[in-house]
Design an enzyme around this catalytic site. Structure first.
Site: not given
Length: 321
Positions: A108, A189, A192
């Site tokens: 990240k 996948k 959200k």
């Protein structure tokens, strides 16, 4: 034995979250298990405070609407004082190298112009989440194994250096659940955080919206309803969803379906039925903010009581307070 699981409100809960984890928590959880909305975990990168607060309430309502007992649920930030105190003690037990080598931090932070300190220290907060209530087991996927191992390391180090205070938890791999893929792009996948929501079925989508999303689901040009994940990932994804909703294997689910149109309609009907009561209960809770606040406050008090004695012991052994 206590198992601890969390749901981060980084977006609206979707079908993959439900079939992969939330439904299993509701069906298989025991009276000793704990589930929490990890809203503080959503602060490690840029975020909108109002959206975070709204999504946290929605996630809390979703967990309860999915038939998880309110007695087992709380919101992480409601016990901030306890978690902050324990996190600081654990940070003073942890080394820089131990958090800097975390794979998620490396991924990240790679290429980012600025990196929040919370992204680096977040695994220590996660260790506090686990150690404060005395969790014995933490069901996690491979991407979180490293974080649970850090919690184990810090628990053992504190116990050895200052005195026995922590249960040393272990990571456990949950039973294989449906790995739901994005309907519009079965190579990824369902998530959200996906910007294109065409392939994401949210738990609060109305039935017409759900059916439209399945009508547009990507399949292929073979027109063969067979469970072949490598050759037909889009069709396989639909069959896995159908199998999960009807408690049968994807191969068995394929046996009575002959066309892609029939497959999409059958899966859509199964999903609408699976989510019908979940959606209603969740919406009822969201429409009754006083009741949701009451449930939340009660859950927070239970969580505080559960961690109170352990935090007092840790603080005393650490030589402060």
């Amino acid at each position: 034995m206590t198992r601890l699981s969390a749901a981060t409100p980084s977006g609206h809960a979707h079908l993959g979250n439900y079939l992969g984890a939330i439904r299993r928590w509701a069906r298989e959880g025991t009276d000793e298990d704990l589930y929490f909305v990890s809203d503080m975990h959503g602060m490690t990168t840029s975020y909108n405070p109002q959206r975070l607060r709204s999504l946290s309430r929605e996630m809390l309502a979703t967990l309860i609407g999915s038939s998880i007992s309110p007695d087992r649920v709380f919101v992480q930030s409601d016990i901030t004082a306890q978690l902050a105190s324990l996190t600081w003690i654990l940070e003073c037990t942890c080394t820089f190298g131990e958090v800097a080598r975390m794979i998620q931090f490396k991924e990240k932070s790679a290429g980012a112009k600025t990196v929040r300190l919370g992204l680096l220290t977040y695994p220590v907060l996660m260790a506090a989440d686990i150690l404060l209530p005395g969790a014995d087991e933490v069901p996690v996927g491979e991407d979180q194994m490293q974080h649970v191992e850090l919690a184990r390391t810090l628990a053992r180090r504190f116990n050895t250096t200052y005195g026995e205070a922590f249960v040393v938890p272990k990571a456990v791999t949950p039973k294989v659940a449906a790995r739901i893929r994005d309907l519009a792009n079965p190579d990824r996948k369902m998530a959200k955080s996906t910007r294109d929501e065409a392939g994401v079925v949210f738990l609060l989508d109305d039935p017409d919206m759900i059916r439209r999303k399945f009508q547009r689901a990507v399949t292929d040009g073979l027109d063969q309803v067979e469970y072949r994940p490598d050759e037909q990932p889009g069709v396989a994804n639909l069959l896995e969803i159908l199998g999960a909703c009807t408690d049968q294997s994807p191969r068995v689910a394929a046996e009575s379906i002959t066309t892609y149109r029939e497959l999409k309609e059958t899966v859509a009907d199964a999903v609408v039925e699976e989510l019908r009561e979940v959606r209603k209960r969740t919406q009822d809770l969201l429409a009754d903010p006083a009741e949701l606040d009451r449930i939340r406050a009660t859950g927070a008090e239970r969580a505080r009581q559960r961690g109170e004695h352990r935090l007092e012991a840790v603080t005393r052994l650490a030589g402060i307070g």
